[in-house]
Design a protein around this motif. Structure first.
Motif, mmCIF file in Angstrom:
data_model
loop_
_atom_site.group_PDB
_atom_site.id
_atom_site.type_symbol
_atom_site.label_atom_id
_atom_site.label_comp_id
_atom_site.label_asym_id
_atom_site.label_seq_id
_atom_site.Cartn_x
_atom_site.Cartn_y
_atom_site.Cartn_z
ATOM 1 N N VAL A 138 0.915 -1.180 0.128
ATOM 2 C CA VAL A 138 0.269 0.110 -0.016
ATOM 3 C C VAL A 138 0.838 1.320 -0.062
ATOM 4 C CG1 VAL A 138 -2.013 -1.058 1.176
ATOM 5 C CG2 VAL A 138 -0.445 -0.090 2.465
ATOM 6 N N GLY A 139 2.262 1.081 0.238
ATOM 7 C CA GLY A 139 3.118 2.137 0.251
ATOM 8 C C GLY A 139 4.548 1.700 0.057
ATOM 9 N N ALA A 140 5.199 2.443 -0.880
ATOM 10 C CA ALA A 140 6.701 2.206 -0.648
ATOM 11 C C ALA A 140 7.427 3.451 -0.928
ATOM 12 C CB ALA A 140 6.954 1.174 -2.131
ATOM 13 N N TYR A 141 8.653 3.527 -0.289
ATOM 14 C CA TYR A 141 9.289 4.634 0.037
ATOM 15 C C TYR A 141 10.741 4.402 -0.056
ATOM 16 C CZ TYR A 141 4.665 5.110 2.041
ATOM 17 O OH TYR A 141 3.518 4.982 2.337
ATOM 18 N N THR A 142 11.601 5.138 -0.686
ATOM 19 C CA THR A 142 13.172 5.374 -0.617
ATOM 20 C C THR A 142 13.341 5.861 0.528
ATOM 21 O OG1 THR A 142 13.399 7.132 -2.078
ATOM 22 C CG2 THR A 142 13.724 4.985 -3.034
ATOM 23 N N VAL A 143 14.329 5.517 1.401
ATOM 24 C CA VAL A 143 14.636 5.976 2.661
ATOM 25 C C VAL A 143 16.151 6.419 2.996
ATOM 26 C CG1 VAL A 143 12.532 5.002 3.673
ATOM 27 C CG2 VAL A 143 14.732 3.761 3.910
ATOM 28 N N SER A 144 16.532 7.162 4.073
ATOM 29 C CA SER A 144 17.842 7.138 4.447
ATOM 30 C C SER A 144 18.047 6.193 5.361
ATOM 31 C CB SER A 144 18.012 8.541 4.915
ATOM 32 O OG SER A 144 17.337 8.836 6.246
ATOM 33 N N GLY A 145 19.278 5.968 5.872
ATOM 34 C CA GLY A 145 19.757 4.871 6.653
ATOM 35 C C GLY A 145 20.157 3.568 6.132
ATOM 36 N N ASP A 146 20.278 2.610 6.942
ATOM 37 C CA ASP A 146 20.764 1.346 6.449
ATOM 38 C C ASP A 146 20.117 0.747 5.175
ATOM 39 O OD1 ASP A 146 22.971 1.677 8.346
ATOM 40 O OD2 ASP A 146 21.754 0.397 9.791
ATOM 41 N N SER A 147 18.734 0.663 5.497
ATOM 42 C CA SER A 147 17.986 0.123 4.314
ATOM 43 C C SER A 147 17.719 1.027 3.125
ATOM 44 C CB SER A 147 16.638 -0.325 4.962
ATOM 45 O OG SER A 147 15.888 0.900 5.435
ATOM 46 N N ASP A 148 17.402 0.446 1.875
ATOM 47 C CA ASP A 148 17.169 1.137 0.642
ATOM 48 C C ASP A 148 15.772 1.570 0.379
ATOM 49 O OD1 ASP A 148 19.971 0.775 -0.407
ATOM 50 O OD2 ASP A 148 19.482 -1.254 -0.136
ATOM 51 N N ALA A 149 14.758 0.936 1.070
ATOM 52 C CA ALA A 149 13.217 1.309 0.911
ATOM 53 C C ALA A 149 12.727 0.805 2.299
ATOM 54 C CB ALA A 149 12.764 0.761 -0.404
ATOM 55 N N LEU A 150 11.321 1.217 2.151
ATOM 56 C CA LEU A 150 10.485 1.015 3.242
ATOM 57 C C LEU A 150 9.330 0.626 2.726
ATOM 58 C CD1 LEU A 150 10.131 0.653 6.359
ATOM 59 C CD2 LEU A 150 9.277 2.919 6.324
ATOM 60 N N VAL A 151 8.586 -0.563 2.869
ATOM 61 C CA VAL A 151 7.457 -0.857 2.040
ATOM 62 C C VAL A 151 6.363 -1.215 3.021
ATOM 63 C CG1 VAL A 151 6.210 -2.819 0.612
ATOM 64 C CG2 VAL A 151 8.730 -1.831 0.221
ATOM 65 N N HIS A 152 4.996 -0.804 3.001
ATOM 66 C CA HIS A 152 4.053 -1.002 3.933
ATOM 67 C C HIS A 152 2.943 -1.860 3.226
ATOM 68 C CE1 HIS A 152 0.495 1.131 5.994
ATOM 69 N NE2 HIS A 152 0.550 -0.136 6.438
ATOM 70 N N LEU A 153 2.983 -3.098 3.936
ATOM 71 C CA LEU A 153 2.015 -4.214 3.510
ATOM 72 C C LEU A 153 0.801 -4.229 4.058
ATOM 73 C CD1 LEU A 153 4.681 -6.793 3.259
ATOM 74 C CD2 LEU A 153 3.890 -5.622 1.467
ATOM 75 N N ARG A 154 -0.449 -4.646 3.601
ATOM 76 C CA ARG A 154 -1.673 -4.988 4.318
ATOM 77 C C ARG A 154 -1.936 -6.322 3.609
ATOM 78 N NH1 ARG A 154 -4.178 0.662 4.295
ATOM 79 N NH2 ARG A 154 -3.553 1.477 6.378
ATOM 80 N N ALA A 155 -2.649 -7.236 4.516
ATOM 81 C CA ALA A 155 -3.018 -8.454 4.139
ATOM 82 C C ALA A 155 -4.146 -8.981 5.215
ATOM 83 C CB ALA A 155 -1.716 -9.581 4.520
ATOM 84 N N ALA A 156 -4.874 -10.042 4.794
ATOM 85 C CA ALA A 156 -6.082 -10.666 5.728
ATOM 86 C C ALA A 156 -5.536 -11.159 6.818
ATOM 87 C CB ALA A 156 -6.650 -11.632 4.689
ATOM 88 N N ASP A 157 -4.271 -11.833 6.951
ATOM 89 C CA ASP A 157 -3.806 -12.360 8.154
ATOM 90 C C ASP A 157 -2.553 -12.647 8.144
ATOM 91 O OD1 ASP A 157 -3.546 -14.721 6.771
ATOM 92 O OD2 ASP A 157 -5.635 -15.455 6.909
ATOM 93 N N MET A 158 -1.858 -13.288 9.293
ATOM 94 C CA MET A 158 -0.382 -13.449 9.063
ATOM 95 C C MET A 158 0.030 -14.462 8.131
ATOM 96 S SD MET A 158 0.974 -11.619 11.444
ATOM 97 C CE MET A 158 2.407 -12.462 12.051
ATOM 98 N N GLY A 159 -0.629 -15.507 7.792
ATOM 99 C CA GLY A 159 -0.325 -16.307 6.729
ATOM 100 C C GLY A 159 -0.213 -15.518 5.296
ATOM 101 N N HIS A 160 -1.321 -14.830 5.026
ATOM 102 C CA HIS A 160 -1.423 -13.778 4.000
ATOM 103 C C HIS A 160 -0.186 -12.958 3.973
ATOM 104 C CE1 HIS A 160 -3.668 -10.892 1.254
ATOM 105 N NE2 HIS A 160 -2.682 -11.556 0.662
ATOM 106 N N LEU A 161 0.187 -12.272 5.090
ATOM 107 C CA LEU A 161 1.273 -11.552 5.296
ATOM 108 C C LEU A 161 2.520 -12.185 4.913
ATOM 109 C CD1 LEU A 161 2.277 -8.518 5.847
ATOM 110 C CD2 LEU A 161 2.380 -9.403 8.175
#
Length: 152
Positions: free
Chosen positions: A93-116
């Protein structure tokens, strides 16, 4: 593109209720409905207003599990590659380039833990992803639309 105080007020009103009629907005900004329409058309043509959307409550459609995932990518991964990959996954539902150690931050939404977990595994399978670090959302505390700058 220069915006005046009336343009900014129109944008603020649309951000609260994108379904408001030109007449309703006109009453609040002291313009006729056709004058509001002309301004909205100009704001759209100038790229200030990118579109109108419906905001869905994720829980109402059964997507109650969410996470933020830091992506660590190979050295020459571009933001365009990350964008294309993110758009292939309906859970993103969102993806962003970011500063710091990682290259990007991704926001995920799912029905349950298995789906996630399935969504996360598909994201990890992207050829440029070397590793991920996930944070599961326990509760959403604040969500607001983008702020509109004050006139001036």
């Amino acid at each position: 593109m220069r915006m005046d105080a009336v343009d900014q007020r129109i944008i603020a009103l649309l951000s609260v209720d994108a379904r408001a009629s030109y007449s309703e907005i006109g009453t609040k900004v002291s313009l006729s409905a056709p004058a509001v329409k002309r301004r909205v058309d100009r704001l759209r043509a100038d790229g200030v207003i990118k579109g109108f959307t419906t905001i869905i409550e994720p829980a109402a459609v059964g997507w109650t599990t969410e996470a933020f995932v830091e992506l660590f990518c190979t050295g020459r991964t571009t933001p365009a590659q990350i964008t294309l990959a993110a758009r292939r996954h309906p859970e993103v539902v969102g993806a962003y380039t970011v500063s710091g150690d990682s290259d990007a931050l991704v926001h995920l939404r799912a029905a349950d833990m298995g789906h996630l977990e399935q969504a996360l595994e598909r994201l990890r399978a992207e050829p440029f992803v070397t590793s991920t670090r996930s944070m599961i959302v326990l509760s959403r505390l604040v969500e607001t639309p983008a702020p509109v700058p004050a006139p001036g």
